[in-house]
Design a protein around this motif. Sequence first.
Motif, mmCIF file in Angstrom:
data_model
loop_
_atom_site.group_PDB
_atom_site.id
_atom_site.type_symbol
_atom_site.label_atom_id
_atom_site.label_comp_id
_atom_site.label_asym_id
_atom_site.label_seq_id
_atom_site.Cartn_x
_atom_site.Cartn_y
_atom_site.Cartn_z
ATOM 1 N N ALA A 148 0.832 -1.209 0.000
ATOM 2 C CA ALA A 148 0.000 0.000 0.000
ATOM 3 C C ALA A 148 0.867 1.260 0.000
ATOM 4 O O ALA A 148 0.595 2.209 -0.735
ATOM 5 C CB ALA A 148 -0.943 -0.007 1.210
ATOM 6 N N PHE A 149 1.922 1.265 0.808
ATOM 7 C CA PHE A 149 2.844 2.412 0.829
ATOM 8 C C PHE A 149 3.573 2.541 -0.502
ATOM 9 O O PHE A 149 3.811 3.658 -0.969
ATOM 10 C CB PHE A 149 3.836 2.271 1.986
ATOM 11 N N SER A 150 3.930 1.420 -1.100
ATOM 12 C CA SER A 150 4.582 1.472 -2.412
ATOM 13 C C SER A 150 3.651 2.103 -3.446
ATOM 14 O O SER A 150 4.073 2.953 -4.241
ATOM 15 C CB SER A 150 4.981 0.065 -2.868
ATOM 16 N N LEU A 151 2.397 1.704 -3.431
ATOM 17 C CA LEU A 151 1.429 2.287 -4.367
ATOM 18 C C LEU A 151 1.210 3.768 -4.082
ATOM 19 O O LEU A 151 1.071 4.569 -5.010
ATOM 20 C CB LEU A 151 0.106 1.520 -4.309
ATOM 21 N N LEU A 152 1.190 4.146 -2.806
ATOM 22 C CA LEU A 152 1.046 5.554 -2.440
ATOM 23 C C LEU A 152 2.213 6.375 -2.994
ATOM 24 O O LEU A 152 2.006 7.443 -3.589
ATOM 25 C CB LEU A 152 0.960 5.706 -0.919
ATOM 26 N N PHE A 174 10.562 14.121 -14.445
ATOM 27 C CA PHE A 174 12.018 14.049 -14.535
ATOM 28 C C PHE A 174 12.487 12.597 -14.392
ATOM 29 O O PHE A 174 11.845 11.787 -13.745
ATOM 30 C CB PHE A 174 12.709 15.011 -13.560
ATOM 31 N N PRO A 175 13.607 12.263 -15.050
ATOM 32 C CA PRO A 175 14.041 10.864 -15.176
ATOM 33 C C PRO A 175 14.189 10.100 -13.858
ATOM 34 O O PRO A 175 13.792 8.939 -13.778
ATOM 35 C CB PRO A 175 15.380 10.971 -15.904
ATOM 36 N N PHE A 176 14.766 10.722 -12.844
ATOM 37 C CA PHE A 176 14.963 9.986 -11.592
ATOM 38 C C PHE A 176 13.624 9.641 -10.940
ATOM 39 O O PHE A 176 13.466 8.558 -10.384
ATOM 40 C CB PHE A 176 15.855 10.760 -10.620
ATOM 41 N N ALA A 177 12.650 10.545 -11.031
ATOM 42 C CA ALA A 177 11.317 10.255 -10.478
ATOM 43 C C ALA A 177 10.694 9.068 -11.199
ATOM 44 O O ALA A 177 10.055 8.219 -10.574
ATOM 45 C CB ALA A 177 10.410 11.480 -10.583
ATOM 46 N N ARG A 178 10.889 8.987 -12.509
ATOM 47 C CA ARG A 178 10.360 7.850 -13.284
ATOM 48 C C ARG A 178 11.053 6.545 -12.881
ATOM 49 O O ARG A 178 10.416 5.495 -12.812
ATOM 50 C CB ARG A 178 10.535 8.095 -14.792
ATOM 51 N N LEU A 179 12.340 6.627 -12.605
ATOM 52 C CA LEU A 179 13.087 5.446 -12.172
ATOM 53 C C LEU A 179 12.596 4.969 -10.802
ATOM 54 O O LEU A 179 12.373 3.770 -10.603
ATOM 55 C CB LEU A 179 14.584 5.764 -12.128
ATOM 56 N N VAL A 180 12.384 5.906 -9.879
ATOM 57 C CA VAL A 180 11.849 5.554 -8.563
ATOM 58 C C VAL A 180 10.425 5.020 -8.702
ATOM 59 O O VAL A 180 10.049 4.050 -8.043
ATOM 60 C CB VAL A 180 11.898 6.750 -7.580
ATOM 61 N N LEU A 181 9.624 5.630 -9.580
ATOM 62 C CA LEU A 181 8.258 5.163 -9.830
ATOM 63 C C LEU A 181 8.267 3.717 -10.319
ATOM 64 O O LEU A 181 7.518 2.875 -9.814
ATOM 65 C CB LEU A 181 7.569 6.068 -10.848
ATOM 66 N N THR A 182 9.133 3.416 -11.269
ATOM 67 C CA THR A 182 9.232 2.050 -11.796
ATOM 68 C C THR A 182 9.659 1.073 -10.704
ATOM 69 O O THR A 182 9.072 -0.008 -10.562
ATOM 70 C CB THR A 182 10.230 2.002 -12.976
ATOM 71 N N PHE A 195 8.203 -3.119 -6.835
ATOM 72 C CA PHE A 195 8.151 -3.652 -5.470
ATOM 73 C C PHE A 195 6.725 -4.028 -5.096
ATOM 74 O O PHE A 195 6.481 -5.100 -4.540
ATOM 75 C CB PHE A 195 8.684 -2.622 -4.460
ATOM 76 N N ALA A 196 5.792 -3.126 -5.360
ATOM 77 C CA ALA A 196 4.390 -3.375 -4.995
ATOM 78 C C ALA A 196 3.864 -4.611 -5.709
ATOM 79 O O ALA A 196 3.250 -5.484 -5.090
ATOM 80 C CB ALA A 196 3.531 -2.156 -5.321
ATOM 81 N N LEU A 197 4.111 -4.697 -7.002
ATOM 82 C CA LEU A 197 3.609 -5.825 -7.794
ATOM 83 C C LEU A 197 4.263 -7.139 -7.379
ATOM 84 O O LEU A 197 3.585 -8.130 -7.115
ATOM 85 C CB LEU A 197 3.849 -5.554 -9.282
ATOM 86 N N PHE A 198 5.593 -7.137 -7.307
ATOM 87 C CA PHE A 198 6.319 -8.367 -6.982
ATOM 88 C C PHE A 198 5.972 -8.851 -5.571
ATOM 89 O O PHE A 198 5.742 -10.040 -5.360
ATOM 90 C CB PHE A 198 7.821 -8.126 -7.131
ATOM 91 N N ASN A 199 5.910 -7.935 -4.600
ATOM 92 C CA ASN A 199 5.602 -8.322 -3.226
ATOM 93 C C ASN A 199 4.157 -8.740 -3.035
ATOM 94 O O ASN A 199 3.820 -9.376 -2.039
ATOM 95 C CB ASN A 199 5.949 -7.187 -2.247
ATOM 96 N N SER A 200 3.293 -8.374 -3.959
ATOM 97 C CA SER A 200 1.884 -8.755 -3.860
ATOM 98 C C SER A 200 1.603 -10.126 -4.463
ATOM 99 O O SER A 200 0.479 -10.625 -4.389
ATOM 100 C CB SER A 200 1.004 -7.698 -4.539
ATOM 101 N N ALA A 201 2.608 -10.745 -5.053
ATOM 102 C CA ALA A 201 2.425 -12.082 -5.633
ATOM 103 C C ALA A 201 2.098 -13.087 -4.527
ATOM 104 O O ALA A 201 2.635 -13.005 -3.422
ATOM 105 C CB ALA A 201 3.705 -12.503 -6.362
ATOM 106 N N PRO A 202 1.207 -14.047 -4.822
ATOM 107 C CA PRO A 202 0.816 -15.032 -3.803
ATOM 108 C C PRO A 202 1.878 -16.109 -3.590
ATOM 109 O O PRO A 202 1.691 -17.282 -3.906
ATOM 110 C CB PRO A 202 -0.487 -15.610 -4.360
ATOM 111 N N ILE A 203 3.024 -15.687 -3.078
ATOM 112 C CA ILE A 203 4.168 -16.563 -2.831
ATOM 113 C C ILE A 203 4.419 -16.592 -1.334
ATOM 114 O O ILE A 203 4.433 -15.543 -0.681
ATOM 115 C CB ILE A 203 5.421 -16.038 -3.570
#
Length: 185
Positions: free
Chosen positions: A82-86, A96-104, A109-117
């Motif tokens: 939830a914090f990652s999505l926020l 700006f490029p660094f913001a896009r890199l942090v966004l990615t 992180f949000a997607l990978f950590n939300s996997a049902p593993i």
Amino acid sequence: MKIRISPETVLFYAVMAITQKQLFLAATLAALFHECGHLLAARLLSIRLRSIELDLFGARIYPAAQIPSYRAELLLAAAGPAFSLLLGLLLLPHAFPFARLVLTATLSFALFNSAPIAGFDGGRILYCLLARLFGITVAEEILSVTTYLTLLLLFALSSCMLLRFGQNLALTVLTASLFARQFLK
């Protein structure tokens, strides 16, 4: 609270800091923000933490005592993604490029950590929901199957991307390592 970092994690971060400075900084910010979500949730839920352990597969938070309920465990697990999505939403309007890199990095992180593993936030969330509805035995069996299938799918997709485009060796190695860690215990 103790913080432990595995030697291979220190080595990995040192190499990444030297070779990929911006990616290293973006991934570190994304990871810290994600973990702050868990720490804030623990504080709000009055869950004392014994230690945090950092390894190549992420961070593990160890409570000082048993977590009081499946609801509390679910909220604790969901707080990181939830914090990652926020953070992702906050960074979305910035071009700006660094913001896009942090966004990615943050959305990854949000997607990978939300996997049902098992051991991931998504696995903990699924387990809590299933254990509350069907009991611990059913929850463990279903989580084991979803872990196996999810890792198999990730490995197949990353292998196809590696063979087709010559990219994502890191994702292929990561999923193979996670697969081995989960099922060769």
